[in-house]
Design a protein around this motif. Structure first.
Motif, PDB file in Angstrom:
ATOM      1  N   VAL A  59       0.862  -1.183   0.000  1.00 31.75           N
ATOM      2  CA  VAL A  59       0.000   0.000   0.000  1.00 31.75           C
ATOM      3  C   VAL A  59       0.898   1.232   0.000  1.00 31.75           C
ATOM      4  N   ALA A  60       0.700   2.113  -0.950  1.00 32.90           N
ATOM      5  CA  ALA A  60       1.556   3.296  -1.075  1.00 32.90           C
ATOM      6  C   ALA A  60       1.529   4.123   0.208  1.00 32.90           C
ATOM      7  N   ALA A  71      -6.327  -7.642   3.323  1.00 37.33           N
ATOM      8  CA  ALA A  71      -6.975  -6.629   4.158  1.00 37.33           C
ATOM      9  C   ALA A  71      -7.040  -7.052   5.624  1.00 37.33           C
ATOM     10  N   GLY A  72      -7.199  -8.348   5.862  1.00 37.87           N
ATOM     11  CA  GLY A  72      -7.318  -8.827   7.231  1.00 37.87           C
ATOM     12  C   GLY A  72      -6.037  -8.713   8.027  1.00 37.87           C
ATOM     13  N   CYS A  78      -3.882   1.495   7.494  1.00 32.86           N
ATOM     14  CA  CYS A  78      -4.372   1.022   6.193  1.00 32.86           C
ATOM     15  C   CYS A  78      -5.855   0.653   6.259  1.00 32.86           C
ATOM     16  N   ARG A  79      -6.294   0.117   7.375  1.00 36.79           N
ATOM     17  CA  ARG A  79      -7.713  -0.205   7.526  1.00 36.79           C
ATOM     18  C   ARG A  79      -8.554   1.067   7.534  1.00 36.79           C
ATOM     19  N   PRO A 178       1.235  -5.454  11.989  1.00 32.21           N
ATOM     20  CA  PRO A 178       1.701  -6.769  11.530  1.00 32.21           C
ATOM     21  C   PRO A 178       3.219  -6.819  11.461  1.00 32.21           C
ATOM     22  N   ALA A 179       3.766  -7.959  11.804  1.00 30.04           N
ATOM     23  CA  ALA A 179       5.224  -8.154  11.748  1.00 30.04           C
ATOM     24  C   ALA A 179       5.498  -9.621  11.439  1.00 30.04           C
ATOM     25  N   ARG A 180       5.346  -9.961  10.169  1.00 30.19           N
ATOM     26  CA  ARG A 180       5.623 -11.323   9.712  1.00 30.19           C
ATOM     27  C   ARG A 180       6.836 -11.278   8.806  1.00 30.19           C
TER      28      ARG A 180
END
Length: 344
Positions: A59-60, A71-72, A78-79, A178-180
């Motif tokens: 996502v820019a 999206a999840g 971003c949401r 998120p941190a994957r």
């Protein structure tokens, strides 16, 4: 941008290269631990693999490299932007796959993120400054000398690796993002062992050794010397091979969900882990996932005994209990069990 040594140009060290490619095909395997001599191309291989991978869609403007197709698993920002945009799609850009170094002496704030002091002092705004975990999202988090990592950083990594997200609750901030990432650790076994909890989080473990045959040593030195003297020309000379390997990797990722895992393969994996006495079921899970990724990389339609056999040592050698009655190392024990199960 500084040229990176091509992955396909790395001579020898086939087990390490295979493990890294498998982790790239299926990042959910849990990363790769590389133990061995200094100067055997461990860090070179990690950076070369990241350069080999195609750019990823993000996502820019997102500070966490959120995927527009997931999206999840997006961050709160971003949401919010997606909700405001409604049916309109968020802007997308392509960025290189990140490789983030985690220094041994890094502070907790540097790793997880902290209050942005510049904005707090100049504008009176409580803003979050993302850390290394945010930068590594959807890429590689690289730890050189992982066996020397401080305990408090190990605990942080274990929490994030288990949940796939980083939670920061401090200084009036409450942030969750998120941190994957694919965790890649390297080290020298002579300098100490990893904590068992962190060791178990690595999907694959490989051993690298200094080549002992003359032709291989000469080939390694020749290639490295050519790269150091003229990096651009060396990279250009390997571009066709890099492109071929990149296409193969992209195809393997797309093919992975359709690769069949027969009940016979599951039973074989369970028999091998029971014979070795591995704790828990993480050994079987990693073994079958790695075998499926290897099968996909080789364009096979289903997992066979050959895939299990070839990846068993990397998937299981770091999961064995110490046996005081058996002086053989873990690698020898796995190889012996594999031979007994599959035959010579």
């Amino acid at each position: 941008m500084k040229p990176v040594f091509p992955f396909s140009a790395i001579a020898a060290q086939d087990e390490m290269k295979t493990a890294l490619m498998i982790a790239a095909v299926d990042p959910g395997i849990g990363g790769v631990l590389v133990f061995g001599d200094r100067g055997t191309g461990k860090s070179t291989a990690v950076r070369a693999l990241a350069a080999l991978l195609p750019p990823m869609r993000v996502v820019a403007g997102c500070r966490y490299h959120c995927s527009p197709d997931e999206a999840g698993a997006a961050c709160d920002e971003c949401r919010r932007r997606a909700a405001e945009a409604g049916k309109a799609r968020l802007k997308v850009e392509l960025v290189p796959v990140p490789v983030v170094d985690l220094p041994l002496g890094a502070t907790e704030d540097r790793v997880v993120g902290a209050l942005d002091l510049e904005k707090a002092l100049s504008q009176g705004i409580k803003a979050f400054e993302p850390g290394l975990l945010a930068r590594a999202h959807r890429g590689f988090l690289y730890i050189d000398e992982a066996n020397l990592l401080e305990d408090h950083l190990v605990d942080l990594l274990l929490d994030v690796a288990a949940s796939g997200e980083n939670v920061v609750e401090r200084e009036g901030l409450s942030i969750r993002h998120p941190a994957r990432f694919v965790l890649v650790g390297t080290g020298n076994p002579e300098e100490g062992e990893l904590r068992p909890q962190l060791l178990d989080r690595f999907g694959l473990s490989v051993e690298v050794k200094t080549p002992t045959d003359m032709p291989t040593r000469i080939d390694v030195v020749r290639r490295r010397d050519s790269f150091d003297r003229d990096p651009a020309a060396f990279v250009a000379g390997w571009e066709k091979e890099e492109s071929r390997l990149r296409k193969r990797l992209v195809a393997a990722r797309a093919r992975l969900p359709s690769v069949v895992l027969p009940d016979a393969a599951l039973e074989t994996a369970a028999r091998l882990c029971m014979a070795l006495g591995t704790d828990g079921l993480r050994g079987e899970l990693t073994l079958v996932r790695a075998a499926r990724a290897l099968a996909s990389f080789e364009a096979a339609q289903e997992v066979g005994n050959d895939h299990l056999r070839r990846i068993a040592t990397s998937a299981l050698r770091h999961r064995l209990r110490r046996n005081p009655l058996d002086e053989a190392g873990s690698t020898v024990r796995v190889e012996r069990a594999v031979t007994e199960l599959f035959g010579p």
